[in-house]
Enzyme design. Structure first.
Site, short mmCIF file in Angstrom:
data_model
loop_
_atom_site.label_atom_id
_atom_site.label_comp_id
_atom_site.label_asym_id
_atom_site.label_seq_id
_atom_site.Cartn_x
_atom_site.Cartn_y
_atom_site.Cartn_z
N ASN A 172 -36.39 -5.83 -27.76
CA ASN A 172 -36.19 -7.23 -28.13
C ASN A 172 -37.14 -7.63 -29.24
OD1 ASN A 172 -35.18 -10.08 -27.49
ND2 ASN A 172 -37.40 -10.35 -27.24
N GLU A 173 -36.60 -8.23 -30.28
CA GLU A 173 -37.40 -8.83 -31.37
C GLU A 173 -38.64 -8.01 -31.73
OE1 GLU A 173 -38.16 -13.00 -30.47
OE2 GLU A 173 -36.07 -13.50 -30.81
N TYR A 244 -32.84 -19.91 -33.66
CA TYR A 244 -32.97 -21.20 -32.97
C TYR A 244 -33.17 -22.26 -34.04
CZ TYR A 244 -33.69 -18.43 -28.76
OH TYR A 244 -33.53 -17.54 -27.72
N GLU A 292 -29.15 -14.03 -29.33
CA GLU A 292 -29.85 -15.27 -28.96
C GLU A 292 -29.54 -16.31 -30.02
OE1 GLU A 292 -34.03 -15.15 -27.92
OE2 GLU A 292 -33.79 -13.13 -27.07
O1 AHR Z 1 -35.25 -17.48 -25.55
C1 AHR Z 1 -36.63 -17.62 -25.64
C2 AHR Z 1 -37.30 -16.51 -26.43
O2 AHR Z 1 -36.95 -16.65 -27.77
C3 AHR Z 1 -36.92 -15.09 -26.09
O3 AHR Z 1 -37.66 -14.57 -25.03
C4 AHR Z 1 -37.23 -14.35 -27.36
O4 AHR Z 1 -36.45 -13.21 -27.52
C5 AHR Z 1 -37.04 -15.40 -28.44
O5 AHR Z 1 -38.10 -15.43 -29.33
#
Ligand code: AHR
Length: 503
Positions: A172-173, A244, A292
């Site tokens: 992940n990331e 996001y 995400e």
């Molecule tokens: O969704 C919250 C966080 O955002 C996750 O754990 C991460 O993968 C991202 O930075």
């Protein structure tokens, strides 16, 4: 008054609407698992501790895939802690979210829950503190039928049949300095390729996702994907992307145009993946896993290092407004129009933690504003996404340059004949006139025109008023000579459903 002249034709297909576009994400973070999907002792919990009120909303949301168990959490996770008798499971420090992890909920509980919710599981392996061996062990435990140490361990844990999980994320990331085990693109690419090769030897039927960028503003964005794909191109099925979004100060104009940023992000990754394909003289068109995405007021989050050690703390339980629902709906439109390359998308997260669903201990769960565009799109975007020819006015934004005031996406289901039009009006005080040429579809009638948005853009649902915000039914549309004419109020996300005229 802004106008949009739109022409639709069933022959102009982009791609089928894949159900995996309507995925979500359950991380061991805050109250997503504990106090979210799982809360033994709650009046709505079943014998396994799964909250049935939450489960009903998950089903109503129309979610298809759910990614688990992280997120940043996975990069410090030992999957073995979460299997076997619950009483024997260790309490651990979760370094990613500075929380106490009880491990009362683990792999088999998640699999049982996803079966109940009728979801396809997508698991992530830890490539932060662990590596190839643990990834293969987890896969053997999860998917191997029996007769080996780890598959027999699963059977001893009461799960006779293999889970047969198809989708696996390789970490992940890993591009993010906040990630446990953060590394370079080169080191990650080599590890991901070798892990992929070994995992496929355990189970050749799996589909693998390599980590792309954590967001489009990462300094390594673009070069990270190019290097990682140089190593992994032949060994993986997808490259991931995460994003996001939030409003920057009072710049509403840019926020309403967020989907333009999402479009650019997706197209940048497609270009990079195709560049690697060209270099490798490969005809493979690598697909994207947007595993995400959401709105998140990240600037208000103080960061994990400022948290105190707690069990299932309240973390990033953002309340979503009507305006958020409008922007969120337009992000779904961006995903749809890239359905030829985005195969998987996961709304992050599902419950409480930046979730469309909220749950408290003493009350029934409720739906946030963003729940509605997701549920409507998941239900009504059917068949193929169509290439839309739109003529509309543009407006200037600080973040995205000139952006259409009205944005339109459409799907067509050739079996039922249904055409679904999604439209956002970004004008802040004028309704938009939609004129949609549907002559190529024959005789259609409007089954419904629903919208979210309008006057009170700051309104939200809450525990006291859980149903305050719901889709509004619009009137005043006409179909004449194959032209649909409708009006979209200012700052609204709209869905118009057209069906063949009943005989
Ligand atoms: O969704 C919250 C966080 O955002 C996750 O754990 C991460 O993968 C991202 O930075």
């Amino acid at each position: 008054m802004p106008t949009a002249q739109v022409t639709l034709d069933p022959a102009f297909r982009i791609a089928p609407v894949g159900r995996r576009l309507f995925g979500s994400f359950v991380e061991h973070m805050g109250r997503c698992v504990y106090g979210g999907i799982h809360e033994p002792g709650h009046s709505e919990a079943d014998v396994d501790g799964n909250r049935l009120d939450v489960l009903k909303l998950v089903r109503d949301l129309g979610v298809s895939v759910v990614r688990y168990p992280g997120g940043n959490f996975v990069s410090g996770y030992r999957w073995e802690d979460g299997v076997g008798p619950v009483g024997n499971r260790p309490r651990r420090l979760d370094l990613a979210w500075r929380s106490i992890e009880t491990n009362a909920f683990g792999l088999n509980e998640f699999m049982a829950w996803s079966k109940l919710a009728k979801l396809e599981p997508m698991l992530a392996v830890n490539l932060g503190t662990r590596g190839i061996q643990e990834a293969c062990d987890l896969l053997e435990y999860t998917n191997h039928p029996g007769g080996t140490r780890l598959s027999d361990l699963r059977r001893a844990h009461g799960v006779a049949e293999p889970h047969n999980v198809r989708l696996w994320c390789l970490g992940n990331e890993m591009d993010g300095p906040w990630q446990i085990g953060h590394t370079t693109a080169d080191a990650y690419g080599r590890l991901a390729a070798e892990t992929a090769k070994a995992m496929r030897q355990v189970d050749p039927t799996i589909e693998l996702v390599a980590c792309g960028s954590s967001n489009a503003d990462m300094p390594t964005f673009g070069s990270w994907e190019a290097t990682v794909l140089d190593h992994t191109f032949e060994h993986v099925d997808y490259i991931s992307l995460h994003a996001y979004y939030e409003q920057n100060g009072d710049d509403r104009a840019s926020f309403l145009a967020t989907a333009a940023g999402m479009d650019r992000f997706i197209e940048g990754i497609v270009a990079t993946a195709d560049h690697v394909a060209a270099k490798k003289k490969s005809r493979k068109r690598l697909m994207l896993s947007f595993d995400e995405w959401n709105l998140w007021q990240q600037s208000r989050f103080g960061g994990h290092t400022n948290l105190s050690w707690e069990q299932a703390p309240r973390l990033i339980e953002d309340t979503y407004t009507v305006q958020d629902a409008v922007v969120f709906g337009s992000l779904l439109m961006s995903l749809l129009r890239h359905a030829d390359r985005v195969a998987i998308a996961c709304l992050a997260q599902l419950v409480n933690v930046i979730g469309p669903i909220r749950a408290e201990s003493d009350r029934p769960a409720w739906a946030q504003t963003i729940f509605h565009p997701f549920a409507l799109t998941a239900q009504h975007a059917r068949g193929d996404v169509l290439r839309v020819a739109t003529t509309t006015d543009l407006y200037d934004t600080a973040e995205h340059g000139a952006v259409p005031l009205v944005d339109v996406v459409a799907t067509h289901d050739s079996e039922s004949g249904q055409v679904t039009v999604f439209a956002i009006n970004r004008h802040t005080n004028e309704p938009a006139r939609l004129d949609i040429d549907l002559r190529a579809f024959g005789d259609l009638v409007v089954a419904e025109h629903l919208y979210l948005g309008g006057d009170d853009l700051d309104a939200a649902n809450s525990i006291e008023t859980p149903e305050r915000i719901a889709p509004v039914r619009a009137t005043g549309h006409t179909i004449d000579g194959g032209h649909l004419r409708a009006s979209a109020p200012p700052v609204t996300w709209n869905m118009l459903r057209l069906v063949p005229r009943p005989a």
